[in-house]
Scaffold this motif. Structure first.
Motif, PDB file in Angstrom:
ATOM      1  N   VAL A 217     -24.028  26.031  32.537  1.00 38.76           N
ATOM      2  CA  VAL A 217     -24.027  26.364  33.961  1.00 38.76           C
ATOM      3  C   VAL A 217     -23.866  25.065  34.720  1.00 38.76           C
ATOM      4  CG1 VAL A 217     -25.314  27.367  35.881  1.00 38.76           C
ATOM      5  CG2 VAL A 217     -25.506  28.368  33.583  1.00 38.76           C
ATOM      6  N   SER A 218     -22.683  24.868  35.315  1.00 41.04           N
ATOM      7  CA  SER A 218     -22.396  23.611  35.989  1.00 41.04           C
ATOM      8  C   SER A 218     -21.115  23.753  36.792  1.00 41.04           C
ATOM      9  CB  SER A 218     -22.278  22.472  34.967  1.00 41.04           C
ATOM     10  OG  SER A 218     -22.229  21.218  35.629  1.00 41.04           O
ATOM     11  N   VAL A 219     -20.521  22.604  37.148  1.00 37.42           N
ATOM     12  CA  VAL A 219     -19.249  22.581  37.871  1.00 37.42           C
ATOM     13  C   VAL A 219     -18.296  21.652  37.123  1.00 37.42           C
ATOM     14  CG1 VAL A 219     -18.075  21.941  40.011  1.00 37.42           C
ATOM     15  CG2 VAL A 219     -20.326  23.036  40.109  1.00 37.42           C
ATOM     16  N   VAL A 220     -17.152  22.181  36.707  1.00 38.89           N
ATOM     17  CA  VAL A 220     -16.142  21.379  36.011  1.00 38.89           C
ATOM     18  C   VAL A 220     -15.443  20.492  37.030  1.00 38.89           C
ATOM     19  CG1 VAL A 220     -14.028  21.419  34.649  1.00 38.89           C
ATOM     20  CG2 VAL A 220     -15.793  23.152  34.265  1.00 38.89           C
ATOM     21  N   GLU A 221     -15.401  19.180  36.763  1.00 38.08           N
ATOM     22  CA  GLU A 221     -14.780  18.237  37.694  1.00 38.08           C
ATOM     23  C   GLU A 221     -13.541  17.558  37.133  1.00 38.08           C
ATOM     24  OE1 GLU A 221     -17.506  15.411  39.380  1.00 38.08           O
ATOM     25  OE2 GLU A 221     -17.785  16.733  41.106  1.00 38.08           O
ATOM     26  N   GLU A 222     -13.411  17.524  35.817  1.00 40.50           N
ATOM     27  CA  GLU A 222     -12.253  16.833  35.240  1.00 40.50           C
ATOM     28  C   GLU A 222     -12.058  17.279  33.804  1.00 40.50           C
ATOM     29  OE1 GLU A 222     -11.023  12.333  33.827  1.00 40.50           O
ATOM     30  OE2 GLU A 222     -12.344  12.542  35.578  1.00 40.50           O
ATOM     31  N   ILE A 223     -10.803  17.442  33.407  1.00 41.62           N
ATOM     32  CA  ILE A 223     -10.464  17.751  32.016  1.00 41.62           C
ATOM     33  C   ILE A 223      -9.354  16.797  31.601  1.00 41.62           C
ATOM     34  CG2 ILE A 223      -9.592  19.493  30.409  1.00 41.62           C
ATOM     35  CD1 ILE A 223     -10.695  21.635  32.272  1.00 41.62           C
ATOM     36  N   SER A 224      -9.474  16.269  30.398  1.00 42.70           N
ATOM     37  CA  SER A 224      -8.432  15.385  29.873  1.00 42.70           C
ATOM     38  C   SER A 224      -8.212  15.670  28.390  1.00 42.70           C
ATOM     39  CB  SER A 224      -8.799  13.913  30.084  1.00 42.70           C
ATOM     40  OG  SER A 224     -10.037  13.609  29.466  1.00 42.70           O
ATOM     41  N   ILE A 225      -7.039  15.329  27.928  1.00 44.02           N
ATOM     42  CA  ILE A 225      -6.669  15.480  26.511  1.00 44.02           C
ATOM     43  C   ILE A 225      -6.047  14.164  26.076  1.00 44.02           C
ATOM     44  CG2 ILE A 225      -5.285  16.742  24.830  1.00 44.02           C
ATOM     45  CD1 ILE A 225      -5.320  19.131  26.748  1.00 44.02           C
ATOM     46  N   ARG A 226      -6.524  13.602  24.942  1.00 39.87           N
ATOM     47  CA  ARG A 226      -6.016  12.330  24.420  1.00 39.87           C
ATOM     48  C   ARG A 226      -5.779  12.457  22.921  1.00 39.87           C
ATOM     49  NH1 ARG A 226      -6.169  11.811  29.202  1.00 39.87           N
ATOM     50  NH2 ARG A 226      -6.992  10.076  30.463  1.00 39.87           N
ATOM     51  N   ASN A 227      -4.814  11.708  22.423  1.00 40.03           N
ATOM     52  CA  ASN A 227      -4.603  11.688  20.973  1.00 40.03           C
ATOM     53  C   ASN A 227      -5.673  10.847  20.305  1.00 40.03           C
ATOM     54  OD1 ASN A 227      -3.212   9.242  22.095  1.00 40.03           O
ATOM     55  ND2 ASN A 227      -2.878   8.841  19.893  1.00 40.03           N
ATOM     56  N   VAL A 228      -6.053  11.236  19.087  1.00 46.79           N
ATOM     57  CA  VAL A 228      -6.997  10.432  18.299  1.00 46.79           C
ATOM     58  C   VAL A 228      -6.294   9.762  17.126  1.00 46.79           C
ATOM     59  CG1 VAL A 228      -8.993  11.808  18.944  1.00 46.79           C
ATOM     60  CG2 VAL A 228      -7.681  12.456  16.923  1.00 46.79           C
ATOM     61  N   ASP A 229      -5.050  10.148  16.861  1.00 46.17           N
ATOM     62  CA  ASP A 229      -4.211   9.488  15.870  1.00 46.17           C
ATOM     63  C   ASP A 229      -2.760   9.870  16.183  1.00 46.17           C
ATOM     64  OD1 ASP A 229      -3.909  12.118  14.951  1.00 46.17           O
ATOM     65  OD2 ASP A 229      -5.299  11.854  13.286  1.00 46.17           O
ATOM     66  N   GLY A 230      -1.833   9.392  15.384  1.00 45.67           N
ATOM     67  CA  GLY A 230      -0.439   9.774  15.575  1.00 45.67           C
ATOM     68  C   GLY A 230       0.186   9.209  16.843  1.00 45.67           C
ATOM     69  N   THR A 231       0.932  10.026  17.556  1.00 46.34           N
ATOM     70  CA  THR A 231       1.687   9.599  18.739  1.00 46.34           C
ATOM     71  C   THR A 231       0.782   9.431  19.946  1.00 46.34           C
ATOM     72  OG1 THR A 231       3.637  10.789  17.944  1.00 46.34           O
ATOM     73  CG2 THR A 231       3.613  10.195  20.271  1.00 46.34           C
TER      74      THR A 231
END
Length: 475
Positions: A217-231
Motif C-alpha cells: 500500500v503506497s504510491v508508485v513514483e518511478e519504474i526503471s528497467i536495466r540490463n544486468v548482463d549482455g547488451t
C-alpha cells in the motif's frame, strides 16, 4: 365569444410563464423509473462502434417527468471502470438512445440530439459490453442531463449474465505470490504504445512486454528497467533524461502522465504491464533485465525478470490476406506524403482483415530496413492511400486515417514504387495499428503473373477531397 377566447389565451400565457419560471429555478426533469429490459437487440458494438456486431446489447428504459429538454445521458456500471455516454471521443463507450417512438436520438457520430419534452418522456438506452460489466450482478446508475445544466440520477440492479456477456480471459501468466516483487519478460508483444524516445507514442514497431506483481500500500513514483548482463539497455519513467520510456498499464489503463512520468496509488496486490521499445537485445534473447520500482515512502523493490513463453491462443482478429498487385490503374500517390497522384498507376495491396476498434495507421514495411510507407503525416515517409471495396478513398486530406471497424473488412492500399517493388528482391509486411496500441501484421504475397487478383474497385483518377467530411470520395 371574443372575450372568452381572449380569456383562454391569457390563461395559456400565464400557465406557460409559470412553467418557464419553475423550470428556471428547479431541475427540468425527475426520473420516475429506471429498469433493465433485456438483451433482445443488437444495435451497436463495443467501444464507440455504433453499428451491429452480431452480439446482444443491454437494454434499459428511463421514464422522466417534467418539462424542458434532455441534452445527454450517461450510464455507469458501479464498481467497475465501464461507463457509456453520448459524448464521442472520450474514454467512455458509446450508447444508442431512442425515444418512446423508437426514433434515434443518437447521431451517426455518437452525440446526442437535444430532445424537448413536456410532462413525460421515455428513453430507451442500448449499450454493448465485453463481459467487464454484465458478466456479474451489478448496480447501474443512469444520469440524465438537461438544458438548464441540472441532472437527474437513478440506480437499478442487473443480474449477471456470463453466458451472454462472456468475461474477457485474462492473459495466463504465472507470477509467484510469495516474493516482494515478481517480474517476467514475455518477449515481443502485440502492442505498439512507445518508441525509441521518451514519448508515450507508438512508432509502428511491436513493443516488448514485461509483467510485474507486488503487494503493498503506497504510491508508485518511478519504474526503471536495466540490463544486468549482455547488451547495455535502459528504460524508465523519468522525463527529460534521454532514456527511452516505459508505458505503464494497470488493468488496461495507461498510468503515465503526458511527460511519461508516473505517480499513482496502489492498494495491496498489484499487477502492472510494462511496455518498452526493443533496442534489439530483447528479441535477441541473450540479455537479462532488472525491474526497479520506487515508492514515495522511500521503499525500493527490484527483481531480475524471468523470461516466460506465453502460449498463443487463437484470436478472432487479424489480417487474413495481403496480396501485392502490379499497377494497372488508380493513381493516388507519389514520391511524397501528399494525397496526390503523379500520373503513374500505383502498386496495390489487397487487404482482408478482421478487427474491432479504430484503425489509426497502415504501414507497409520492407525487410531491407529502408523501404517504408505509412499514413502518418509529417514523418517524411511516402503515403499509403487507402480505399474501401467501392473505391472510395478513406484518407483524410493530410493522409492520416481514423477508421472504425467491426468484423471483417476489405481495404486496398496504394503506394508509389521506390524502386524495390519492381526489382522484386525485397519482402514486405503490412502492419495495421489500432487506437489501443495493438498491431495486426501480415506478410505480403505477390500475385502470380497473369493472375487477376483485383478484389475491389480502383479509385478514380480524379478523386476529390471534401472539406465538409474530411475524406476523399469518388465521383
Amino acid at each position: 365569444m371574443k372575450s372568452m377566447k381572449r380569456a383562454v389565451f391569457l390563461l395559456f400565457l400565464i400557465t406557460a410563464s409559470m412553467l418557464f419560471v419553475n423550470s428556471a429555478f428547479a431541475a427540468m426533469g425527475e426520473i420516475q423509473s429506471f429498469t433493465f429490459k433485456g438483451t433482445e437487440t443488437d444495435l451497436l458494438g463495443t467501444k464507440e462502434t455504433l453499428k451491429p456486431d452480431g452480439k446482444p446489447d443491454a437494454h434499459f428504459i428511463v421514464s422522466i417527468k417534467g418539462a424542458g429538454a434532455v441534452t445527454g445521458v450517461e450510464l455507469k456500471a458501479l464498481g467497475t471502470d465501464r461507463a457509456w455516454d453520448t459524448i464521442p471521443g472520450n474514454e467512455k463507450w458509446g450508447m444508442i438512445v431512442q425515444d418512446g417512438k423508437g426514433e434515434d436520438l443518437t447521431t451517426a457520430s455518437g452525440s446526442f440530439s437535444t430532445k424537448p419534452f413536456l410532462a413525460l418522456i421515455t428513453l430507451h438506452l442500448y449499450v454493448a459490453d465485453d463481459g467487464t460489466a454484465f458478466s456479474e450482478t451489478r448496480e447501474y446508475e443512469v444520469t440524465v442531463s438537461f438544458m438548464d445544466g441540472s441532472t437527474a440520477t437513478a440506480k437499478t440492479t442487473v443480474p449477471g449474465m456470463p453466458d451472454i456477456f462472456k468475461p474477457k480471459e485474462a492473459e495466463k501468466v504465472e507470477l509467484p505470490e510469495s516474493e516482494e516483487l515478481s517480474a517476467v519478460l514475455l518477449g515481443i508483444g502485440d502492442k505498439d504504445v512507445v518508441g525509441k524516445s521518451e514519448k508515450i507514442k507508438g512508432d509502428g514497431v511491436r513493443d516488448a512486454h514485461f509483467k510485474i506483481r507486488f503487494n503493498t500500500v503506497s504510491v508508485v513514483e518511478e519504474i526503471s528497467i536495466r540490463n544486468v548482463d549482455g547488451t547495455s539497455s535502459a528504460w524508465d519513467t523519468v522525463p527529460g533524461n534521454g532514456i527511452w520510456a516505459i508505458a505503464v498499464y494497470t488493468d488496461g489503463k495507461l498510468r503515465n502522465r503526458e511527460d511519461g512520468s508516473v505517480k499513482f496509488a496502489v492498494e495491496g496486490d498489484t499487477t502492472l504491464d510494462l511496455w518498452v521499445a526493443d533496442n534489439g537485445s530483447i528479441a535477441a534473447g541473450a540479455t537479462r533485465y532488472e525491474v526497479i520500482v520506487k515508492f514515495n515512502d522511500g521503499t525500493v523493490l527490484r527483481k531480475v525478470a524471468e523470461r516466460q513463453e506465453v502460449a498463443k491462443t487463437a484470436v478472432d482478429k487479424g489480417i487474413l490476406s495481403a496480396v501485392l498487385i502490379e499497377p494497372t490503374r488508380g493513381d493516388l500517390t507519389s514520391r511524397s506524403e501528399a494525397l496526390k497522384g503523379d500520373g503513374k498507376p500505383d502498386w496495390k495491396i489487397a487487404l482482408e482483415l478482421v478487427a474491432e476498434g479504430k484503425i489509426i495507421n497502415f504501414i507497409v514495411r520492407g525487410d531491407d530496413g529502408a523501404s517504408e510507407w505509412d499514413t502518418i503525416p509529417g514523418n517524411g515517409k511516402w503515403l499509403v492511400a487507402v480505399t474501401d471495396s467501392s473505391g472510395n478513398v478513406l484518407n483524410e486530406s493530410n493522409g492520416s486515417v481514423s477508421l472504425d471497424v467491426s468484423g471483417k473488412k476489405d481495404f486496398n492500399l496504394w503506394l508509389t514504387d521506390n524502386g524495390t517493388i519492381t526489382e522484386g528482391d525485397v519482402k514486405y509486411k503490412v502492419l495495421v495499428v489500432m487506437s489501443d496500441g495493438s498491431i495486426l501484421e501480415k506478410d505480403v504475397v505477390r500475385v502470380i503473373e497473369g493472375e487477376q487478383a483485383s478484389k475491389t474497385t480502383a479509385p478514380s483518377a480524379t478523386a476529390q477531397v471534401s472539406d465538409k467530411i474530411r475524406a476523399t470520395y469518388v465521383r
